[in-house]
Design a protein around this motif. Sequence first.
Motif, PDB file in Angstrom:
ATOM      1  N   ILE A  14       0.801  -1.290   0.047  1.00  6.61           N
ATOM      2  CA  ILE A  14       0.011   0.078   0.047  1.00  6.61           C
ATOM      3  C   ILE A  14       0.929   1.324   0.034  1.00  6.61           C
ATOM      4  CG2 ILE A  14      -1.884  -0.963   1.004  1.00  6.61           C
ATOM      5  CD1 ILE A  14      -1.254   0.071   3.646  1.00  6.61           C
ATOM      6  N   HIS A  15       2.198   1.089   0.242  1.00  4.25           N
ATOM      7  CA  HIS A  15       3.110   2.064   0.247  1.00  4.25           C
ATOM      8  C   HIS A  15       4.144   1.941  -0.802  1.00  4.25           C
ATOM      9  CE1 HIS A  15       1.617   2.437   4.494  1.00  4.25           C
ATOM     10  NE2 HIS A  15       1.380   3.796   3.896  1.00  4.25           N
ATOM     11  N   VAL A  16       4.706   2.929  -1.400  1.00  5.86           N
ATOM     12  CA  VAL A  16       5.868   2.756  -2.656  1.00  5.86           C
ATOM     13  C   VAL A  16       6.867   2.061  -1.844  1.00  5.86           C
ATOM     14  CG1 VAL A  16       7.198   4.183  -4.056  1.00  5.86           C
ATOM     15  CG2 VAL A  16       4.843   4.772  -3.918  1.00  5.86           C
ATOM     16  N   GLY A  17       7.659   1.291  -2.437  1.00  5.45           N
ATOM     17  CA  GLY A  17       8.821   0.495  -2.072  1.00  5.45           C
ATOM     18  C   GLY A  17       8.407  -0.691  -1.303  1.00  5.45           C
ATOM     19  N   GLU A  18       7.117  -0.769  -0.650  1.00  2.20           N
ATOM     20  CA  GLU A  18       6.870  -2.024   0.198  1.00  2.20           C
ATOM     21  C   GLU A  18       6.604  -3.180  -0.790  1.00  2.20           C
ATOM     22  OE1 GLU A  18       3.375  -1.222   2.336  1.00  2.20           O
ATOM     23  OE2 GLU A  18       4.638  -0.366   4.063  1.00  2.20           O
ATOM     24  N   PRO A  19       7.328  -4.310  -0.448  1.00  2.00           N
ATOM     25  CA  PRO A  19       7.045  -5.610  -1.189  1.00  2.00           C
ATOM     26  C   PRO A  19       5.633  -5.935  -0.908  1.00  2.00           C
ATOM     27  CG  PRO A  19       7.884  -5.986   0.888  1.00  2.00           C
ATOM     28  CD  PRO A  19       7.927  -4.466   0.593  1.00  2.00           C
ATOM     29  N   ARG A  20       5.155  -6.752  -1.686  1.00  2.76           N
ATOM     30  CA  ARG A  20       3.976  -7.684  -1.692  1.00  2.76           C
ATOM     31  C   ARG A  20       4.099  -8.645  -0.794  1.00  2.76           C
ATOM     32  NH1 ARG A  20       1.280 -11.376  -6.173  1.00  2.76           N
ATOM     33  NH2 ARG A  20      -0.512 -10.718  -6.425  1.00  2.76           N
ATOM     34  N   ARG A  21       3.135  -9.256   0.041  1.00  4.74           N
ATOM     35  CA  ARG A  21       3.535 -10.277   0.916  1.00  4.74           C
ATOM     36  C   ARG A  21       2.499 -11.388   0.635  1.00  4.74           C
ATOM     37  NH1 ARG A  21       4.792 -10.182   6.883  1.00  4.74           N
ATOM     38  NH2 ARG A  21       5.980 -11.895   6.339  1.00  4.74           N
ATOM     39  N   VAL A  22       3.067 -12.494   0.325  1.00  4.47           N
ATOM     40  CA  VAL A  22       2.468 -13.826   0.255  1.00  4.47           C
ATOM     41  C   VAL A  22       2.379 -14.903   1.148  1.00  4.47           C
ATOM     42  CG1 VAL A  22       1.670 -15.777  -1.672  1.00  4.47           C
ATOM     43  CG2 VAL A  22       2.525 -13.428  -2.360  1.00  4.47           C
ATOM     44  N   GLY A  23       1.233 -15.535   1.624  1.00  2.00           N
ATOM     45  CA  GLY A  23       1.429 -16.596   2.760  1.00  2.00           C
ATOM     46  C   GLY A  23       0.361 -17.569   2.488  1.00  2.00           C
ATOM     47  N   VAL A  24       0.701 -18.645   3.195  1.00  2.00           N
ATOM     48  CA  VAL A  24      -0.258 -19.727   3.081  1.00  2.00           C
ATOM     49  C   VAL A  24      -1.209 -19.992   4.300  1.00  2.00           C
ATOM     50  CG1 VAL A  24      -0.494 -22.276   2.809  1.00  2.00           C
ATOM     51  CG2 VAL A  24       0.991 -21.034   1.400  1.00  2.00           C
ATOM     52  N   ARG A  40       1.330 -18.759   7.135  1.00  2.97           N
ATOM     53  CA  ARG A  40       2.716 -19.060   7.113  1.00  2.97           C
ATOM     54  C   ARG A  40       3.377 -18.038   5.889  1.00  2.97           C
ATOM     55  NH1 ARG A  40       5.393 -22.042   4.066  1.00  2.97           N
ATOM     56  NH2 ARG A  40       3.711 -23.363   3.519  1.00  2.97           N
ATOM     57  N   TRP A  41       4.191 -17.015   6.316  1.00  2.00           N
ATOM     58  CA  TRP A  41       4.567 -16.054   5.111  1.00  2.00           C
ATOM     59  C   TRP A  41       5.782 -16.808   4.398  1.00  2.00           C
ATOM     60  CZ3 TRP A  41       1.412 -12.601   4.253  1.00  2.00           C
ATOM     61  CH2 TRP A  41       0.542 -12.244   5.224  1.00  2.00           C
ATOM     62  N   LEU A  42       5.631 -16.866   2.882  1.00  3.22           N
ATOM     63  CA  LEU A  42       6.584 -17.476   2.058  1.00  3.22           C
ATOM     64  C   LEU A  42       7.787 -16.943   2.096  1.00  3.22           C
ATOM     65  CD1 LEU A  42       4.333 -18.043  -0.986  1.00  3.22           C
ATOM     66  CD2 LEU A  42       4.631 -19.837   1.143  1.00  3.22           C
ATOM     67  N   ASP A  43       7.793 -15.619   2.431  1.00  2.42           N
ATOM     68  CA  ASP A  43       9.168 -14.986   2.265  1.00  2.42           C
ATOM     69  C   ASP A  43      10.087 -15.223   3.646  1.00  2.42           C
ATOM     70  OD1 ASP A  43       7.526 -13.415   4.158  1.00  2.42           O
ATOM     71  OD2 ASP A  43       8.393 -11.510   3.196  1.00  2.42           O
ATOM     72  N   THR A  44       9.502 -15.611   4.981  1.00  2.00           N
ATOM     73  CA  THR A  44      10.110 -15.506   6.096  1.00  2.00           C
ATOM     74  C   THR A  44       9.853 -17.164   6.676  1.00  2.00           C
ATOM     75  OG1 THR A  44       8.309 -14.804   7.368  1.00  2.00           O
ATOM     76  CG2 THR A  44       9.945 -13.084   6.542  1.00  2.00           C
ATOM     77  N   ASP A  45       8.891 -17.889   6.432  1.00  2.00           N
ATOM     78  CA  ASP A  45       8.501 -18.985   6.862  1.00  2.00           C
ATOM     79  C   ASP A  45       8.081 -18.978   8.152  1.00  2.00           C
ATOM     80  OD1 ASP A  45       8.058 -21.647   5.919  1.00  2.00           O
ATOM     81  OD2 ASP A  45       9.810 -22.426   7.205  1.00  2.00           O
ATOM     82  N   ARG A  46       7.678 -17.676   8.712  1.00  2.00           N
ATOM     83  CA  ARG A  46       7.040 -17.390  10.020  1.00  2.00           C
ATOM     84  C   ARG A  46       5.588 -17.573   9.882  1.00  2.00           C
ATOM     85  NH1 ARG A  46      10.587 -13.219  13.549  1.00  2.00           N
ATOM     86  NH2 ARG A  46       9.028 -14.271  15.046  1.00  2.00           N
ATOM     87  N   GLU A  47       5.013 -17.816  11.060  1.00  2.00           N
ATOM     88  CA  GLU A  47       3.513 -17.740  10.873  1.00  2.00           C
ATOM     89  C   GLU A  47       3.008 -16.555  12.033  1.00  2.00           C
ATOM     90  OE1 GLU A  47       0.771 -21.264  11.267  1.00  2.00           O
ATOM     91  OE2 GLU A  47       2.614 -22.438  11.457  1.00  2.00           O
ATOM     92  N   HIS A  65       0.571 -18.386  -9.331  1.00  2.00           N
ATOM     93  CA  HIS A  65       1.316 -17.306  -8.481  1.00  2.00           C
ATOM     94  C   HIS A  65       2.314 -16.658  -9.205  1.00  2.00           C
ATOM     95  CE1 HIS A  65       2.582 -15.290  -5.115  1.00  2.00           C
ATOM     96  NE2 HIS A  65       3.917 -15.659  -5.401  1.00  2.00           N
ATOM     97  N   HIS A  66       1.913 -15.198  -9.320  1.00  2.00           N
ATOM     98  CA  HIS A  66       2.897 -13.974 -10.096  1.00  2.00           C
ATOM     99  C   HIS A  66       3.511 -13.369  -9.066  1.00  2.00           C
ATOM    100  CE1 HIS A  66       1.055 -15.731 -13.694  1.00  2.00           C
ATOM    101  NE2 HIS A  66      -0.043 -15.435 -13.111  1.00  2.00           N
ATOM    102  N   ALA A  67       4.735 -13.156  -9.012  1.00  2.00           N
ATOM    103  CA  ALA A  67       5.554 -12.299  -7.955  1.00  2.00           C
ATOM    104  C   ALA A  67       5.510 -11.018  -8.677  1.00  2.00           C
ATOM    105  CB  ALA A  67       6.809 -12.980  -7.688  1.00  2.00           C
TER     106      ALA A  67
END
Length: 68
Positions: A14-24, A40-47, A65-67
């Motif tokens: 929602i802000h310029v420069g922030e990444p999109r986040r994807v989780g399961v 469970r976030w795919l970028d950090t493997d944390r829940e 899934h499109h990054a």
Amino acid sequence: MRAHVGDRLVLEAIHVGEPRRVGVITELRHPDGTPPYMVRWLDTDRESMVFPGSEAHIEPPHAPHHAH
């Protein structure tokens, strides 16, 4: 918003420069599939527990899934 275990939760930046986040989604807190969700976030493997906002959407696990 309704989800199933195994669906992907996508949070668009929602802000310029922030990444999109994807989780399961690993756990539902309500039987009807409404938030909050354990994700469970795919970028950090944390829940974490997520109360998704308007920047979020659900994708089924078999959708491409499109990054960004």
